[in-house]
Design an enzyme around this catalytic site. Structure first.
Site, PDB file in Angstrom:
ATOM      1  N   ASP A 319      49.301  42.015  51.096  1.00 27.46           N
ATOM      2  CA  ASP A 319      47.926  41.570  50.819  1.00 27.46           C
ATOM      3  C   ASP A 319      46.884  42.622  51.177  1.00 27.46           C
ATOM      4  O   ASP A 319      45.711  42.472  50.845  1.00 27.46           O
ATOM      5  CB  ASP A 319      47.612  40.284  51.592  1.00 27.46           C
ATOM      6  CG  ASP A 319      48.221  39.059  50.930  1.00 27.46           C
ATOM      7  OD1 ASP A 319      48.432  39.099  49.706  1.00 27.46           O
ATOM      8  OD2 ASP A 319      48.491  38.080  51.638  1.00 27.46           O
ATOM      9  N   ARG A 350      47.191  43.562  40.976  1.00 30.13           N
ATOM     10  CA  ARG A 350      46.363  44.321  41.927  1.00 30.13           C
ATOM     11  C   ARG A 350      46.516  45.821  41.760  1.00 30.13           C
ATOM     12  O   ARG A 350      45.569  46.568  42.008  1.00 30.13           O
ATOM     13  CB  ARG A 350      46.680  43.901  43.359  1.00 30.13           C
ATOM     14  CG  ARG A 350      46.039  42.578  43.722  1.00 30.13           C
ATOM     15  CD  ARG A 350      46.157  42.237  45.180  1.00 30.13           C
ATOM     16  NE  ARG A 350      45.491  40.959  45.423  1.00 30.13           N
ATOM     17  CZ  ARG A 350      45.824  40.106  46.364  1.00 30.13           C
ATOM     18  NH1 ARG A 350      46.836  40.384  47.173  1.00 30.13           N
ATOM     19  NH2 ARG A 350      45.167  38.981  46.522  1.00 30.13           N
ATOM     20  N   ARG A 392      40.520  39.728  47.136  1.00 27.18           N
ATOM     21  CA  ARG A 392      40.814  40.957  47.883  1.00 27.18           C
ATOM     22  C   ARG A 392      40.338  42.210  47.127  1.00 27.18           C
ATOM     23  O   ARG A 392      39.940  43.190  47.753  1.00 27.18           O
ATOM     24  CB  ARG A 392      42.299  41.027  48.222  1.00 27.18           C
ATOM     25  CG  ARG A 392      42.731  39.850  49.097  1.00 27.18           C
ATOM     26  CD  ARG A 392      44.048  40.061  49.767  1.00 27.18           C
ATOM     27  NE  ARG A 392      44.604  38.803  50.251  1.00 27.18           N
ATOM     28  CZ  ARG A 392      44.268  38.186  51.374  1.00 27.18           C
ATOM     29  NH1 ARG A 392      43.343  38.706  52.161  1.00 27.18           N
ATOM     30  NH2 ARG A 392      44.829  37.048  51.725  1.00 27.18           N
TER      31      ARG A 392
END
Length: 435
Positions: A319, A350, A392
């Site tokens: 993460d 991501r 994030r």
């Protein structure tokens, strides 16, 4: 947090002061789940007031559990026992919480009633077969969409049996789903992982009185055990602290203290990676909260150098990669990441989102199937970043804006509230220029 749909980030001040980071999301989810299944009343302190964790608490209210909120970040959960959950009268909405949905799939697989788990647009695109597969080996019956995505329709009244499951991927969520189903299964359930993952579920089940054996990469319990109520203090979330660890490391003149951050050894890969790059981070006042190690983290600005990130650290920082990529932008030389294919199936892809965003600010990033080579030490310029609704990504580029020569506009930030309510307020109080 405000209802703003974008942020404008510009070069800010050196970061100073002492910050209290919100409670750990993973521990908050589990504390409510396990307290609900326990015999007796549990008190939870430091509960994360994020949308994801509130969604989990709401779901247990729908399942017949009385949960009180005497003040923010506190919960009193009146447990109904392992067999006391009741059929809900509507679908159970997990919001943006992949953790919530995957753990609930395991926990609900052994109930007597049917239920449906739904989520927001982002969660509705995330893969669930990796969880429903092993659960079906245990005798569960869970339907997904044709492509394996939510909603999950969980059929009640199935007789579960324990299995020995060798997980093909290192995922704490898959492990936890199988172990929670194992509480309702006949016999013993064992999970063996290709790499050790976070052991929040194991530590907390043990705190609730479950006889569970675990060591890095392995966990085993027998079905039919009852949980007993216990009081939990949720440590500050390391993944949320990660953004400030990186920011203070790369903004000249910074010195920040982050109070009582959870330092679960399966969670702190970023700490090792940053130190490998030359970061100045010390640990003070070590203690234990809810079975979890905690300490104050004191971080001071230090010139970073690019590094090859050891693949062994990857599962322990999955993460934190958006934050790491920003550290790599500020570091002199190349940073090489591999073994991180799991990043392509998080709230967004991501790897692609970070690479695209950093390129928009003028950095060279060479993407690979399972990682990237980041050419750091460049001056970041201005640009517009699409966060793809990924909290994030949004927070990572809020940091990048603090070392950019121009203005960085970050779109689609509403989901930051899922994991870090008032990130922007706390950031500004420390010296960020974020509007």
């Amino acid at each position: 947090m405000s209802n703003a749909q974008h942020w404008i980030a510009r070069k800010g001040q050196p970061l100073q002061g002492s910050l209290t980071i919100p409670g750990d999301k993973s521990v908050s989810h589990r504390s409510v789940m396990f307290a609900a299944l326990a015999d007796g009343t549990s008190h939870i302190e430091g509960f994360l007031e994020g949308e994801d964790t509130r969604a989990t608490a709401r779901i247990f209210s729908q399942l017949g559990v009385r949960i009180e909120t005497p003040s923010p970040s506190q919960r009193i959960v009146h447990g109904v026992g392992i067999d006391g959950l009741q059929a809900p009268d509507a679908a159970l909405d997990c919001g943006n919480a992949g953790t919530g949905m995957r753990l609930l799939a395991g926990l609900l697989a052994g109930q007597a009633f049917d239920c449906t788990l739904i989520g927001d647009e982002s969660l509705s695109g995330r893969p669930m077969r990796r969880v429903t597969g092993p659960l079906s080996q245990m005798g569960a019956k869970i339907d997904t969409q044709d492509d394996g995505t939510p909603p999950l329709r969980v059929h009640g009244g199935q007789a579960l049996h324990g299995i020995e499951f060798a997980s093909p991927v290192a995922s704490a969520q898959i492990k936890s789903a199988v172990l929670l189903a194992g509480l309702y299964a006949q016999g013993e359930t064992q999970v063996i992982e290709p790499h050790p993952t976070r052991d929040y579920t194991e530590r907390m089940l043990s705190a609730f009185g479950v006889d569970i054996e675990f060591s890095p990469g392995k966990a085993r319990l027998r079905g039919g055990q009852r949980l007993r109520a216990t009081d939990i203090v949720v440590p500050a979330d390391f993944s949320s602290a990660a953004f400030y660890l990186v920011a203070a490391s790369i903004i000249p003149g910074s010195e920040l203290r982050l109070r009582q951050v959870g330092l679960n050894p399966r969670r702190t890969g970023l700490l090792h990676a940053l130190r490998l790059m030359g970061a100045d981070i010390t640990e003070e006042n070590p203690a234990e909260q809810g079975g979890e190690p905690v300490a104050d983290l004191v971080v001071r600005y230090a010139p970073l150098k690019g590094a090859r990130i050891p693949e062994a650290l990857v599962p322990d920082m999955i993460d934190e990669f958006p934050a790491l990529f920003v550290a790599a932008a500020a570091a002199e030389g190349q940073t090489v990441v591999s073994g991180a294919a799991e990043l392509r199936v998080k709230e967004s892809d991501r790897l692609a989102a970070m690479a695209t965003g950093l390129r928009a600010l003028g950095m060279q990033v060479d993407e690979t199937e399972d990682g990237a080579t980041l050419h750091g030490g460049v001056r970041l310029g201005s640009g517009t970043i699409e966060s793809h609704g990924d909290h994030r990504i949004a927070m990572a580029f809020a940091i990048a804006g603090q070392i950019s020569e121009g203005e960085v506009r970050i779109n689609d930030i509403a989901n930051v509230a899922t994991s870090f309510p008032d990130f922007d307020g706390l950031a500004r109080s420390a010296g960020f220029n974020l509007a």
